[in-house]
Design an enzyme around this catalytic site. Structure first.
Site, PDB file in Angstrom:
ATOM      1  N   TYR A  62       4.843  30.735 -50.917  1.00 50.29           N
ATOM      2  CA  TYR A  62       5.790  29.527 -50.264  1.00 50.29           C
ATOM      3  C   TYR A  62       4.711  28.305 -50.278  1.00 50.29           C
ATOM      4  O   TYR A  62       3.608  28.554 -49.955  1.00 50.29           O
ATOM      5  CB  TYR A  62       5.844  29.668 -48.825  1.00 50.29           C
ATOM      6  CG  TYR A  62       6.514  28.462 -48.057  1.00 50.29           C
ATOM      7  CD1 TYR A  62       8.043  28.628 -48.524  1.00 50.29           C
ATOM      8  CD2 TYR A  62       5.984  28.025 -47.173  1.00 50.29           C
ATOM      9  CE1 TYR A  62       8.715  27.266 -47.993  1.00 50.29           C
ATOM     10  CE2 TYR A  62       6.664  26.942 -46.466  1.00 50.29           C
ATOM     11  CZ  TYR A  62       7.670  26.430 -46.940  1.00 50.29           C
ATOM     12  OH  TYR A  62       8.536  25.319 -46.282  1.00 50.29           O
TER      13      TYR A  62
ATOM     14  N   ASP B 137      -3.234  26.893 -53.022  1.00 45.01           N
ATOM     15  CA  ASP B 137      -2.746  26.348 -51.732  1.00 45.01           C
ATOM     16  C   ASP B 137      -3.418  27.016 -50.736  1.00 45.01           C
ATOM     17  O   ASP B 137      -2.980  28.341 -50.341  1.00 45.01           O
ATOM     18  CB  ASP B 137      -1.094  26.909 -51.930  1.00 45.01           C
ATOM     19  CG  ASP B 137      -0.393  26.041 -50.744  1.00 45.01           C
ATOM     20  OD1 ASP B 137      -0.954  25.844 -49.633  1.00 45.01           O
ATOM     21  OD2 ASP B 137       0.783  26.249 -50.825  1.00 45.01           O
TER      22      ASP B 137
ATOM     23  N   LYS C 185      -2.224  22.257 -41.594  1.00 46.52           N
ATOM     24  CA  LYS C 185      -2.225  23.110 -40.638  1.00 46.52           C
ATOM     25  C   LYS C 185      -3.770  22.793 -39.985  1.00 46.52           C
ATOM     26  O   LYS C 185      -3.546  21.766 -39.199  1.00 46.52           O
ATOM     27  CB  LYS C 185      -2.169  24.645 -40.842  1.00 46.52           C
ATOM     28  CG  LYS C 185      -0.884  24.991 -41.621  1.00 46.52           C
ATOM     29  CD  LYS C 185      -0.360  26.204 -41.572  1.00 46.52           C
ATOM     30  CE  LYS C 185       0.843  26.662 -42.512  1.00 46.52           C
ATOM     31  NZ  LYS C 185       2.068  26.624 -41.772  1.00 46.52           N
TER      32      LYS C 185
HETATM   33  C1  LIG Z   1       1.002  28.307 -47.988  1.00 43.92           C
HETATM   34  C2  LIG Z   1       1.726  27.049 -47.484  1.00 43.92           C
HETATM   35  N1  LIG Z   1       1.831  26.123 -48.451  1.00 43.92           N
HETATM   36  C3  LIG Z   1       2.716  24.897 -47.771  1.00 43.92           C
HETATM   37  C4  LIG Z   1       3.321  25.004 -46.755  1.00 43.92           C
HETATM   38  C5  LIG Z   1       4.025  23.694 -46.083  1.00 43.92           C
HETATM   39  O1  LIG Z   1       3.219  23.128 -45.277  1.00 43.92           O
HETATM   40  P1  LIG Z   1       4.268  22.401 -44.269  1.00 43.92           P
HETATM   41  O2  LIG Z   1       5.322  23.156 -43.576  1.00 43.92           O
HETATM   42  O3  LIG Z   1       3.425  21.292 -43.354  1.00 43.92           O
HETATM   43  O4  LIG Z   1       5.177  21.236 -45.144  1.00 43.92           O
HETATM   44  C6  LIG Z   1       3.204  26.070 -45.854  1.00 43.92           C
HETATM   45  C7  LIG Z   1       3.847  26.133 -44.551  1.00 43.92           C
HETATM   46  O5  LIG Z   1       3.727  26.894 -43.729  1.00 43.92           O
HETATM   47  C8  LIG Z   1       2.387  27.334 -46.356  1.00 43.92           C
HETATM   48  O6  LIG Z   1       2.406  28.267 -45.641  1.00 43.92           O
END
Ligand SMILES: Cc1ncc(COP(=O)(O)O)c(C=O)c1O
Length: 414
Positions: free
Chosen positions: A141, A222, A250
């Site tokens: 994700y 990421d 986060k």
């Molecule tokens: C690994 C990862 N990348 C990107 C995101 C996307 O972040 P956001 O929800 O702040 O757009 C998340 C969100 O949970 C995530 O867990």
């Protein structure tokens, strides 16, 4: 407060928002909650019921809710202004802190959300390499944008499919073969160093590093979940692998909207709007680097840097993980306990391999929802489709209460 308050709010939510939810996370209807306030590792709902919180705002609240020093920093900034668009002290200091903490960071650029950060990291990679495709891993994700959601959302143009290659996490040979076959077109590999709750097999991240470097493909970690959670230097410190670019969110916003792209200075340079004569990557957002979120992030990072929070979370998380494994073994279910002590995965799965993404991808979501519902009834708030997030405020007695609730809730699952 009366139970009528939650009910009234939930009815309004259903009337005015699709599905009555903020995002895609849907609590089981029978145990749906409206949160009124949070303190430490607890939240209280609109009817005054308390829960031990393992959602933690989907990860940012590593110090628990309303940490006094974070609240003080934000209140102080509130009086001085919340949004200027132009440079401010808090944003510059936070950028400086990120550059000193993140192994791959020569420079950083802020966004407001994690999805924007991964989107922009991929655009920077395409501009730098002058290639169009990206490679990602099945079941990962990276946020809600088209490149992150190919095959997993309605409304994505079919043409995007041709730009995204998908490999299997921890399949080193398969990934290398795919990269070698398509390297002339691939700008970047984007990977969650711990994919959801699946741990990287020994050597997997190292191999990605080696092969991407050899092929001129950029490696993007990421770290929106793992950054400042696994360790001060995130997954890069934990696994000793330094990517070209990394995305953060986060924790670095302390619970306010803030995220960032970090990376090698020569790569980040393609997003320099002062570049003359050459087109640059357009990278802007009204609220990017706003001082309110930056002040919450700075206060959070200061506390993380000066105390042994990682040691504490590791110890309490390990206690919870091993306790949950014990509870699972006693039960008549195939509940698996995965992930890292600071971010624990739960899956009902015939497989029990913490390194095989299929353990979670092939898991039974119906029983997971039953468990989530029963846990909420017993005062434990979870998003089991994600992970159990640990904070510095979770202590031994919270773990014991949680294990007791899991034991009872698993009976309903059986
Ligand atoms: C690994 C990862 N990348 C990107 C995101 C996307 O972040 P956001 O929800 O702040 O757009 C998340 C969100 O949970 C995530 O867990």
């Amino acid at each position: 407060m009366s139970a009528a308050k939650s009910q009234r709010l939930l009815e309004t939510a259903h009337r005015v928002m699709p599905g009555g939810v903020l995002g895609s996370f849907t609590m089981p209807e029978e145990s749906n909650v409206v949160i009124d306030r949070g303190f430490g590792c607890l939240v209280r709902d609109a009817d005054g019921r308390e829960y031990i919180d393992y959602i933690l705002g989907s990860g940012p609240m590593i110090l628990g809710h309303t940490h006094p020093r974070v609240v003080e920093a934000v209140k102080d900034q509130l009086d001085r202004g919340t949004q200027f668009y132009v440079l401010n002290e808090q944003a510059i200091e936070l950028a400086d802190k990120l550059v000193s903490a993140i192994p791959c960071a020569g420079q950083v650029k802020f966004t407001s959300t994690g999805a924007e950060a991964t989107f922009q990291a991929l655009r920077i990679a395409r501009a730098y390499t002058r290639r169009d495709k990206i490679l990602r891993f099945r079941g990962s994700y990276h946020g809600h944008h088209d490149y992150g959601m190919v095959g997993a959302s309605a409304g994505i143009p079919a043409a995007v499919n041709d730009l995204v290659l998908t490999a299997d996490f921890n399949d080193t040979n398969g990934t290398i073969a795919m990269l070698e076959r398509h390297s002339a077109d691939i700008a970047a590999v984007i990977v969650e160093p711990i994919q959801r709750a699946t741990l990287p097999a020994v050597g997997f991240l190292e191999s990605l590093r080696k092969v991407t470097r050899a092929l001129g493909v950029l490696l993007v970690f990421d770290e929106i979940v793992t950054g400042f959670r696994l360790a001060w230097g995130g997954a890069q410190e934990r696994y000793g692998v330094v990517p070209d670019l990394a995305t953060y969110g986060k924790i670095i916003g302390g619970g306010l909207p803030l995220a960032a792209v970090a990376g090698r200075a020569d790569i980040m340079e393609v997003a320099n709007p002062r570049r003359r004569g050459e087109q640059h990557v357009y990278f802007s957002g009204t609220l990017n680097g706003n001082p309110l979120a930056a002040s919450a992030g700075l206060a959070t990072l200061a506390i993380l840097q000066e105390s042994d929070i990682y040691g504490r979370i590791g110890a309490v998380g390990a206690q919870l993980q091993s306790g949950l494994r014990g509870v699972a073994a006693e039960s008549d279910t195939d509940m698996r306990v995965l992930g890292d002590p600071s971010m624990i995965g739960i899956a009902f799965s015939p497989l029990d391999d913490p390194y095989d993404p299929q353990t979670t991808l092939g898991a039974d979501v119906r029983r997971r929802a039953t468990l989530e519902r029963e846990l909420a009834r017993l005062g434990i708030l979870t998003n089991l489709g994600a992970k159990l997030y640990l904070s510095s405020e979770h202590q031994g007695h919270h773990v014991e209460a949680t294990l007791d609730a899991f034991t009872k809730a698993l009976r309903a699952v059986e």
